[in-house]
Design an enzyme around this catalytic site. Structure first.
Site, mmCIF file in Angstrom:
data_model
loop_
_atom_site.group_PDB
_atom_site.id
_atom_site.type_symbol
_atom_site.label_atom_id
_atom_site.label_comp_id
_atom_site.label_asym_id
_atom_site.label_seq_id
_atom_site.Cartn_x
_atom_site.Cartn_y
_atom_site.Cartn_z
ATOM 1 N N CYS A 56 28.642 -16.467 6.264
ATOM 2 C CA CYS A 56 28.153 -17.593 7.047
ATOM 3 C C CYS A 56 26.683 -17.397 7.363
ATOM 4 O O CYS A 56 26.058 -16.422 6.969
ATOM 5 C CB CYS A 56 28.926 -17.714 8.359
ATOM 6 S SG CYS A 56 30.707 -17.894 8.156
ATOM 7 N N ASP A 83 38.808 -12.398 8.287
ATOM 8 C CA ASP A 83 38.427 -11.057 8.718
ATOM 9 C C ASP A 83 37.687 -11.050 10.055
ATOM 10 O O ASP A 83 37.889 -10.182 10.897
ATOM 11 C CB ASP A 83 37.595 -10.358 7.641
ATOM 12 C CG ASP A 83 36.359 -11.154 7.237
ATOM 13 O OD1 ASP A 83 36.456 -12.381 7.112
ATOM 14 O OD2 ASP A 83 35.298 -10.543 7.027
ATOM 15 N N VAL A 100 20.200 -11.883 -16.378
ATOM 16 C CA VAL A 100 19.064 -12.761 -16.642
ATOM 17 C C VAL A 100 18.074 -12.054 -17.560
ATOM 18 O O VAL A 100 17.844 -10.848 -17.453
ATOM 19 C CB VAL A 100 18.380 -13.193 -15.327
ATOM 20 C CG1 VAL A 100 17.784 -12.006 -14.596
ATOM 21 C CG2 VAL A 100 17.310 -14.253 -15.578
#
Length: 578
Positions: A2, A99, A280
């Site tokens: 988050c 969690d 990449v």
């Protein structure tokens, strides 16, 4: 995973809600799935959520049974099943399998000492309404960032990213000491940021705000309670297994080197379906493009290889976005390809594992060779630092003042062990992990780092110098531990850093862009740096007299950082605090 944001000293809940919504909007890329808020007379807390665990019942904020402890949280707690079981045995009732839901109950049972029980990566804001105190904390390695500022009115602002609350600070001043440090180290060591009076928590730092006062304590990685007494090999395998914990699918980033290839191998072994692997490279033929090695190890593990190619023409546009998301100037040129790669990963995955952190804790960098035999501290420092003190004096027309903790501690580095400890404490968090977190979260992707789990770091804390480097071989103990899991060609391959071909591009295809940014009349750096010194760096590089590519790149990053800020906050020109 988050983003968290908030402030204290709530005067009006209606206006506080509006302020919080504006702040969450600025970091919503970190959590595009949903958001949640908590506001009372003292604090306002907001979280934007990237749903990974308990997808339908993991909304934030989290609280304890009577609502006296409220938590917003960013990260992953890998041992939360064990912690949940222990809490239930003590009589607690948890209503989520997410969690982070264990945090308010752990605090209720153990106080802030609960942080010593967590095996994971995190930034946490916890409000204890009974004691009227706010606790902010980050994991011991500093994997998850958290910034804060105390206003003139003694209001505490905080967030996962500076951009979330910077608009609420009335007087913004660039700090010269921070710019000195950036040009010396290529980053600004925690707890400092580019701005006066705006700070970031160090790895393991715990801030408590109560009655308008700040207090601090630290949780060291050695204090994290782990019960395993396994070999390094066993712990590495288990760490990769458990770091994949998720209710969504996971992918892997591979460079073809030892660290990421081991992660790839172990991830592949635990799956039924083929693992998706990403790397990449660069369009055209470049010596720095190592996608062939990542492709080879992927094929040997029957993984699905995704090679993304970056073209030089895309760099100016990408770099501007990178600087915006990083929040701080960071010289690392591979920020551009890393950000570009995450864009593609984010189209299909929310979680990706990387090999980041292994070089710092196992002694993998080539500059560590300077400590072999009798040691060459001068050689180490010249490779670690970008501009030396004389160059900085010429650039700034004044002698730099290096008297912060990171500067003082670097002056006391006398051995390989000292050097590794300094880099773990300062460089790993502010140069490396800041990039990994911000540029993955920019695309709504959680990047996880199994090599930085507490039990792995604890193995390395007792190493002698031969266990870091053995007869010139880097990461000696790690190679012993993972060698049996990897093919001979990879074990025998000399470590090569993940590079970006800027030396050629800055004097070739991107020459006009360099001149526009550093030599043009609108260059922001001319206000406080010596233009003639900048010109000398550029022209000597173009004439092949010196390879100044990293110094030029660092100045471009700094210039664009200031340009971006002025564009974002048009009514508030940056001032420079001397």
């Amino acid at each position: 995973m988050c983003g968290i944001i908030g402030f204290t000293n709530v005067e009006n809940q209606v206006s506080a809600t509006k302020d919080l919504e504006v702040m969450m909007e600025k970091i919503k890329h970190r959590g595009p799935d949903e958001h949640g808020i908590y506001i009372d007379e003292e604090v306002a807390l907001g979280a934007v959520r990237l749903s990974i665990n308990d997808l339908s019942n993991g909304s934030q904020p989290f609280s304890n049974e009577d609502g006296t402890v409220t938590v917003i949280y960013n990260g992953e707690i890998y041992n939360f099943h064990e912690l949940t079981k222990n809490l239930i045995e003590k009589g607690y009732q948890l209503h989520s399998q997410c969690d982070g839901a264990v945090i308010p109950y752990l605090y209720e049972e153990y106080g802030v000492e609960f942080l010593k029980l967590i095996d994971g990566m995190y930034s946490i804001a916890l409000w204890d309404s009974k004691k009227e105190k706010l606790v902010l904390a980050v994991d011991p390695m500093g994997i998850k960032p958290l910034y804060y500022h105390v206003t003139e009115n003694n209001q505490l602002l905080f967030g996962s990213e500076l951009k979330g609350f910077l608009h609420k600070i009335k007087d913004i001043k660039i700090c010269y000491k921070s710019i000195f440090q950036y040009l010396r180290y290529k980053f600004i060591p925690a707890p400092y940021t580019p701005f006066e009076s705006v700070h970031k928590l160090k790895g393991g730092e715990v801030l408590t705000y109560s009655s308008g006062e700040l207090s601090f304590k630290y949780i060291k990685v050695e204090e994290i309670l782990t019960t395993n007494k396994n070999t390094l090999e066993e712990d590495l395998i288990e760490s990769v297994y458990s770091t994949t914990m998720s209710d969504v699918d996971t992918a892997c980033i591979a460079s073809g080197g030892l660290d990421s290839s081991f992660v790839l191998k172990i991830m592949s072994e635990q799956r039924i379906t083929p693992l998706q692997v990403y790397t990449v490279g660069y369009k055209g033929m470049h010596k720095d493009d190592e996608t062939k090695f990542a492709s080879l190890i992927s094929a040997q593990q029957e993984a699905l290889f995704n090679g993304i190619k970056l073209d030089y023409s895309e760099i100016p546009n990408i770099l501007s976005k990178v600087i915006y998301y990083l929040d701080e100037p960071n010289q690392d040129p591979i920020s551009v390809p890393f950000f570009y790669l995450m864009k593609y990963i984010g189209r299909n995955f929310k979680v990706v594992l990387t090999g980041d952190g292994a070089d710092e804790i196992f002694g993998g960098y080539d500059r560590f060779k300077n400590w072999d035999d009798n040691g060459n501290s001068e050689g180490y420092f010249s490779e670690l630092c970008l501009f030396n003190d004389d160059e900085l004096s010429s650039l700034f027309n004044r002698k730099p003042n290096f008297n912060r903790d990171a500067d003082i501690e670097l002056s006391n580095v006398k051995s390989l062990r000292d050097a590794i400890n300094w880099e773990r404490k300062y460089r790993l968090q502010s140069y490396h992990l800041n990039r990994v977190d911000k540029l993955s979260m920019a695309w709504g992707v959680e990047a996880r780092v199994p090599f930085l789990r507490p039990k792995i770091v604890q193995h390395t804390r007792t190493y002698n110098e031969n266990q870091y480097r053995d007869n010139g071989t880097e990461k000696a103990e790690l190679r012993k531990a993972v060698g049996a899991h990897l093919p001979d060609w990879l074990n025998q391959r000399k470590k090569k850093p993940f590079r970006f071909p800027i030396s050629e591009w800055l004097k070739g295809e991107l020459r006009d862009w360099v001149h526009e940014n550093l030599l043009g009349s609108n260059c922001e750096l001319h206000y406080f740096l010596n233009k003639k010194e900048i010109e000398k760096l550029v022209y000597n590089h173009e004439a092949n007299l010196e390879d100044n590519s990293y110094k030029i790149w660092s100045l471009i990053v700094l210039n664009l950082y200031i340009v971006n800020f002025n564009n974002e906050y048009k009514n508030r020109k940056i001032e420079y605090a001397r």
